[in-house]
Every structure is written in C-alpha cells, then in structure tokens.
Design a protein around this motif. Structure first.
Motif, PDB file in Angstrom:
ATOM      1  N   LEU A  94       0.833  -1.200   0.000  1.00  0.00           N
ATOM      2  CA  LEU A  94       0.000   0.000   0.000  1.00  0.00           C
ATOM      3  C   LEU A  94       0.873   1.257   0.000  1.00  0.00           C
ATOM      4  CD1 LEU A  94      -2.835  -0.980   2.509  1.00  0.00           C
ATOM      5  CD2 LEU A  94      -3.134  -0.460   0.084  1.00  0.00           C
ATOM      6  N   GLY A  95       1.990   1.190   0.734  1.00  0.00           N
ATOM      7  CA  GLY A  95       2.889   2.332   0.786  1.00  0.00           C
ATOM      8  C   GLY A  95       3.533   2.643  -0.549  1.00  0.00           C
ATOM      9  N   SER A  96       3.868   1.599  -1.289  1.00  0.00           N
ATOM     10  CA  SER A  96       4.534   1.794  -2.583  1.00  0.00           C
ATOM     11  C   SER A  96       3.552   1.909  -3.740  1.00  0.00           C
ATOM     12  CB  SER A  96       5.483   0.627  -2.857  1.00  0.00           C
ATOM     13  OG  SER A  96       4.755  -0.594  -3.025  1.00  0.00           O
ATOM     14  N   GLY A  97       2.325   1.475  -3.508  1.00  0.00           N
ATOM     15  CA  GLY A  97       1.329   1.517  -4.589  1.00  0.00           C
ATOM     16  C   GLY A  97       1.555   0.467  -5.644  1.00  0.00           C
ATOM     17  N   SER A  98       2.302  -0.586  -5.308  1.00  0.00           N
ATOM     18  CA  SER A  98       2.573  -1.649  -6.268  1.00  0.00           C
ATOM     19  C   SER A  98       2.511  -2.997  -5.572  1.00  0.00           C
ATOM     20  CB  SER A  98       3.944  -1.459  -6.912  1.00  0.00           C
ATOM     21  OG  SER A  98       4.964  -1.549  -5.928  1.00  0.00           O
ATOM     22  N   GLY A  99       2.398  -4.058  -6.371  1.00  0.00           N
ATOM     23  CA  GLY A  99       2.386  -5.404  -5.817  1.00  0.00           C
ATOM     24  C   GLY A  99       1.080  -5.787  -5.152  1.00  0.00           C
ATOM     25  N   LEU A 100       0.033  -5.015  -5.391  1.00  0.00           N
ATOM     26  CA  LEU A 100      -1.253  -5.247  -4.740  1.00  0.00           C
ATOM     27  C   LEU A 100      -2.177  -6.102  -5.589  1.00  0.00           C
ATOM     28  CD1 LEU A 100      -1.692  -1.589  -3.554  1.00  0.00           C
ATOM     29  CD2 LEU A 100      -1.705  -3.540  -1.990  1.00  0.00           C
ATOM     30  N   ALA A 101      -2.975  -6.927  -4.941  1.00  0.00           N
ATOM     31  CA  ALA A 101      -4.050  -7.634  -5.627  1.00  0.00           C
ATOM     32  C   ALA A 101      -5.206  -6.661  -5.843  1.00  0.00           C
ATOM     33  CB  ALA A 101      -4.523  -8.823  -4.790  1.00  0.00           C
ATOM     34  N   ASP A 102      -6.114  -7.039  -6.739  1.00  0.00           N
ATOM     35  CA  ASP A 102      -7.284  -6.186  -6.985  1.00  0.00           C
ATOM     36  C   ASP A 102      -8.169  -6.099  -5.752  1.00  0.00           C
ATOM     37  OD1 ASP A 102      -6.945  -5.486  -9.824  1.00  0.00           O
ATOM     38  OD2 ASP A 102      -7.182  -7.642 -10.160  1.00  0.00           O
ATOM     39  N   ILE A 103      -8.227  -7.190  -4.989  1.00  0.00           N
ATOM     40  CA  ILE A 103      -8.937  -7.212  -3.708  1.00  0.00           C
ATOM     41  C   ILE A 103      -7.968  -7.720  -2.650  1.00  0.00           C
ATOM     42  CG2 ILE A 103     -10.761  -8.342  -2.359  1.00  0.00           C
ATOM     43  CD1 ILE A 103     -12.452  -8.434  -4.874  1.00  0.00           C
ATOM     44  N   VAL A 123     -10.487   2.193  -2.156  1.00  0.00           N
ATOM     45  CA  VAL A 123     -11.731   2.634  -2.775  1.00  0.00           C
ATOM     46  C   VAL A 123     -12.835   2.727  -1.717  1.00  0.00           C
ATOM     47  CG1 VAL A 123     -13.541   1.939  -4.417  1.00  0.00           C
ATOM     48  CG2 VAL A 123     -11.116   1.666  -5.017  1.00  0.00           C
ATOM     49  N   ASP A 124     -13.672   3.756  -1.842  1.00  0.00           N
ATOM     50  CA  ASP A 124     -14.845   3.884  -0.983  1.00  0.00           C
ATOM     51  C   ASP A 124     -15.907   2.916  -1.489  1.00  0.00           C
ATOM     52  OD1 ASP A 124     -17.010   4.547   0.543  1.00  0.00           O
ATOM     53  OD2 ASP A 124     -17.102   6.657  -0.080  1.00  0.00           O
ATOM     54  N   LEU A 320     -12.917  -7.165   3.216  1.00  0.00           N
ATOM     55  CA  LEU A 320     -12.341  -7.070   1.881  1.00  0.00           C
ATOM     56  C   LEU A 320     -12.190  -5.599   1.510  1.00  0.00           C
ATOM     57  CD1 LEU A 320     -14.342  -9.789  -0.120  1.00  0.00           C
ATOM     58  CD2 LEU A 320     -12.109 -10.025   0.999  1.00  0.00           C
ATOM     59  N   THR A 321     -11.026  -5.268   0.947  1.00  0.00           N
ATOM     60  CA  THR A 321     -10.762  -3.908   0.479  1.00  0.00           C
ATOM     61  C   THR A 321     -10.393  -3.933  -0.999  1.00  0.00           C
ATOM     62  OG1 THR A 321      -8.368  -3.949   0.929  1.00  0.00           O
ATOM     63  CG2 THR A 321      -9.829  -3.307   2.750  1.00  0.00           C
ATOM     64  N   VAL A 322     -10.505  -2.781  -1.655  1.00  0.00           N
ATOM     65  CA  VAL A 322     -10.089  -2.623  -3.056  1.00  0.00           C
ATOM     66  C   VAL A 322      -9.092  -1.470  -3.125  1.00  0.00           C
ATOM     67  CG1 VAL A 322     -10.809  -2.055  -5.409  1.00  0.00           C
ATOM     68  CG2 VAL A 322     -12.258  -3.521  -3.971  1.00  0.00           C
ATOM     69  N   PRO A 323      -7.806  -1.742  -3.375  1.00  0.00           N
ATOM     70  CA  PRO A 323      -6.800  -0.682  -3.449  1.00  0.00           C
ATOM     71  C   PRO A 323      -7.033   0.258  -4.636  1.00  0.00           C
ATOM     72  CG  PRO A 323      -5.767  -2.818  -3.067  1.00  0.00           C
ATOM     73  CD  PRO A 323      -7.195  -3.088  -3.419  1.00  0.00           C
ATOM     74  N   GLU A 324      -6.785   1.534  -4.412  1.00  0.00           N
ATOM     75  CA  GLU A 324      -6.902   2.524  -5.488  1.00  0.00           C
ATOM     76  C   GLU A 324      -5.875   2.281  -6.586  1.00  0.00           C
ATOM     77  OE1 GLU A 324      -8.903   4.849  -6.254  1.00  0.00           O
ATOM     78  OE2 GLU A 324     -10.031   5.476  -4.471  1.00  0.00           O
ATOM     79  N   ALA A 325      -4.758   1.632  -6.237  1.00  0.00           N
ATOM     80  CA  ALA A 325      -3.700   1.394  -7.224  1.00  0.00           C
ATOM     81  C   ALA A 325      -4.026   0.243  -8.161  1.00  0.00           C
ATOM     82  CB  ALA A 325      -2.379   1.104  -6.507  1.00  0.00           C
ATOM     83  N   GLY A 326      -5.119  -0.455  -7.944  1.00  0.00           N
ATOM     84  CA  GLY A 326      -5.475  -1.584  -8.783  1.00  0.00           C
ATOM     85  C   GLY A 326      -5.842  -1.187 -10.200  1.00  0.00           C
ATOM     86  N   LYS A 327      -5.658  -2.115 -11.122  1.00  0.00           N
ATOM     87  CA  LYS A 327      -5.943  -1.845 -12.533  1.00  0.00           C
ATOM     88  C   LYS A 327      -7.406  -2.088 -12.895  1.00  0.00           C
ATOM     89  CE  LYS A 327      -1.242  -3.108 -13.987  1.00  0.00           C
ATOM     90  NZ  LYS A 327      -0.420  -4.018 -14.837  1.00  0.00           N
TER      91      LYS A 327
END
Length: 439
Positions: A94-103, A123-124, A320-327
């Motif tokens: 989360l800190g780097s904004g990379s390596g994250l799953a979509d959920i 994501v809200d 469950l969360t959805v990162p903003e950095a996801g594609k």
C-alpha cells in the motif's frame, strides 16, 4: 490467530475438513471448472484476490459461482498462511502503490490501523453499486468507516460468542444441562459465570475444571465491552479503563479460585483437554464449533452443547478492500460487493462455518434454520444471530492485538499457571505492553 487455527479443523456445520496449510497459488480459483473462463484469454478480465489462511471464499465455491455468472471474469487467489506475515506485506505494498491484488483481505485486528492510516489508498466501497450498508451489522460497518463517512472495507464474517459446555460434566456436578437453563445461570453478568464455576467446583467430577483458561475468560469479557484498550480519540487507556480492569479481575478470580484447567489456548495441551474432557466450559465464537468437534472427536458428540454467553461478545472477523492502485477497480469493487452480499455470506456459513457480518443474512434459511448435530442439535443460527446483533460498537485501536496478547500470554498466564498474584501478573503485562508500544 483465528485464521491460522482453523486451517485443519472440521467446519461448524460438518461440511468436511478445511484445507491444510494454505499455499500461495497463481492458478485461477476453480481453474478445473469448464465455466472458469479458461485463464484470462481474449475478452476476459482477470481479478486477483489476496487473502491469508484458509479464508473460505474459494473453498466455498463462491469464485466458481461468480465466474459462471460473469463469463468475462477470471479470478485468481493468492494466500499467505499466517496474517502476521501477510499484513506487513500489505502495508508495504500500500505504501509503494505496487504489488497489490485487486482485492485485499484485512483481519479485524488490523482494520483500525488500515482505516486510520490507509483510507486514502482504498476505494470507498460504500459508493459501489449493489452495496447496501443497512444490510450489515452497524458495529461491523463502523469498524471500516472513516470519520468523514468513507467505507473502505466490507465485512465478510464475524465471531459472535456463546458458551460451549459439557452436558455430562454439568449433570455430574448437579448443574442444569438444558441450554436455555444453562444460559439463565449467568444471563447478563460475567460475575454469574464465576458463581456458576464455584457451584461446579463444589461437586466437580474428579480431574475436571469448570473452564479451560483464565485468559479465555478475559478475552470473552473484553469482547463484550464497547470501550477496551483505546478511547474514541485514539489514546491508549487500557491501564485505567474500568471495563478492562473488570475483565482482568474476574478472569484472575477464576484462576485464584481454582476454576480453570490452567491451559493456554491453541496449544497441544489445550487440544488434549478437549479430547480427555477435562474442562466443562469454554468461551466459543461460531468458528470454534468446528475446532471443538475436531479435537473432542466422536466421543464428544452429544456431550457438548451451546448456550448464550452472559453478554453478547465478539472474537474474530475479516474484511475485503479494493486498493486505489489496482488496474481493475470497478470490476474488483463489484466482486467485493457480491462476495459480501447477504446471500453469499449465508453460503459461506453453510459451507465453512464463517458467521455472516450481514444481518440481512440471518433471516435466510441457511442461517436461521442452522442446527449443529454434534452439539445436540443446537440451533446455532438463532443463538449466534442474537449474539451478533447485541455486540456493541467497539472502539478498535491500531495495536489492539499487541495489548490483548500481552495481557493474556504475559500477564494472565502467570496468574493462571505460575501462581503469581493478580497484581504481579498485571504489572508484568503492563511492562511488556509499554515496551512493545515504544518500539
């Protein structure tokens, strides 16, 4: 802790053995199914889900079902066995904004820190189509909602607690065995649970104790209080909080009165206590039923039952969360909303024993009519639904788990197993917590 423990136990509804040690996987969930979409070919969107332990969504067949309903979606899951390894990686990504799953899944003990420090990177989901906020228990929704009203995570399950008890040991000690009568012994007051223990001890079968451990009692009591380790402003207040002091004092009394089996939970000795029937009660959330069934085995069938706890209490749960950095944020949010909808939570309960955090699921037959054959046909759907609806909206702090673990394993364990005084145990716990929080 809960996710690690249930990796290899029988589920609450006897749906079979859980998966063994969860392993990282790059294969699409349900890839053996013809409806799985192949493997992310032309015209498909691959959604990745990062979880810890045997989370249950894949095992319950929910990914397969979603892919059948959405032919353009392929779901891949990766799992890290233990949350203490998973969570630091999540914070790093989360800190780097990379390596994250979509959920990304989040355990309840980490949700306060995520909500307070990482909300802008998530994501809200409260604005996602298909999400009905009023379908969730208010206290569960509040745990993942920021002060400005953004809901950055959707609850999957919770751990409402009852008291599991041995009917045969109660009968030998002259106590009632009917679950309604047992619940009335201690209804509304944890001190009444202590009193019941004293009654049990007076005529206890040789070699048995009333409860497994003092730490388990303490955890159950703190889980029933709105205010625990932090105040609403985020200040650590466990040292002066009357509700924590009450939980400590009652649990310590169990130890000093000789009412415990002096066991440490989730150890081989504790497991053996189930197998040998050496204690009569244990504080048990819904997910614990499968653990008891596994460890007590066939000899314990119909000897164990479930009654309401003195007060509604919760132990466990995830989000469950959805990162903003996801594609694929829009599709990921849609999947997260579907996975946490009441109908899917009811299916997860039926297949895996994970109790729904969506109160709208409680009226569905899979939940409302649920009974457990091993526990004498106990109406677990009704018992745990009532407990869940009564749990207070708790203040959860970023280091709740550290405080709770040290109170139990450093402090109360010394009182229970080593004969230290309540004051000595408390001081040892405070010293350990202060050192841990200063790091």
């Amino acid at each position: 802790m809960r996710r690690a423990v249930i990796l290899a136990v029988v589920t609450a509804l006897g749906a079979g053995l859980l998966a063994g040690c969860a392993k990282d996987s790059d294969e699409p969930a349900g890839s053996s199914s013809k409806a799985g979409g192949g493997g992310g070919g032309k015209g498909t969107t691959t959604l990745t889900v990062g979880v810890f332990g045997a989370f249950g969504l894949k095992e319950a067949g929910l990914y397969d079902e979603y892919m059948k309903l959405n032919k353009n979606i392929v779901i891949k899951q990766t799992s890290i066995e233990r949350n203490e390894n998973y969570y630091p990686q999540l914070l790093t990504h989360l800190g780097s904004g990379s390596g994250l799953a979509d959920i990304q899944a989040v355990e309840v003990n980490n949700i306060a820190e995520i909500t307070a420090t990482q909300a802008g990177k998530l994501v809200d989901l409260g604005r996602t189509d298909g999400v009905q906020k009023d379908a969730f228990l208010p206290w569960k929704l509040a745990q993942a909602t920021t002060k400005d009203g953004r809901t950055i995570a959707l609850g999957t399950d919770i751990g409402p607690q009852g008291i599991c008890y041995r009917k045969d040991l109660f009968a030998k000690a002259g106590l009632p065995t009917d679950r309604e009568a047992v619940g009335r012994l201690w209804a509304g007051d944890w001190n009444k649970y202590l009193d019941a223990g004293k009654q049990f001890k007076a005529n206890a079968p040789k070699g048995t104790a009333f409860v497994d451990s003092a730490s388990g009692v303490m955890a159950a009591i703190t889980g029933s209080n709105e205010n625990r380790f932090y105040d609403k402003d985020g200040k650590v207040v466990y040292k002066t909080n009357p509700s924590v002091k009450q939980a400590w004092d009652i649990a310590a009394a169990f130890a000093t009165e000789g009412l415990t089996g002096r066991l440490q939970q989730f150890t081989p000795a504790w497991d053996q206590g189930y197998a040998n029937g050496t204690f009569a009660t244990v504080s048990c959330p819904a997910w614990m039923l499968g653990y008891i069934q596994d460890k007590a085995g066939a000899p314990g069938k119909d000897k164990w039952d479930v009654a309401a706890a003195p007060k509604p209490s919760n132990w466990g749960g995830s989000f469950l969360t959805v990162p903003e950095a996801g594609k694929n944020k829009a599709e990921a949010a849609k999947l997260a909303a579907w996975l946490t909808a009441p109908e899917q939570q009811a299916k997860l309960f039926a297949e895996r024993g994970s109790f729904p955090s969506a109160k709208a699921a409680y009226s569905l037959p899979a939940v409302s009519g649920a009974k457990h054959a091993y526990f004498g046909g106990a109406p677990i759907g009704r018992i745990f639904s009532k407990a869940a609806e009564g749990v207070p909206v708790q203040i959860i702090g970023p280091k709740d788990l550290i405080i709770a673990q040290n109170l139990a394993d450093i402090g109360m364990l010394q009182v229970d197993q080593k004969g230290r005084s309540s004051k000595e145990g408390w001081n040892a716990a405070v010293k350990a917590i202060d050192n841990a929080l200063d790091q």
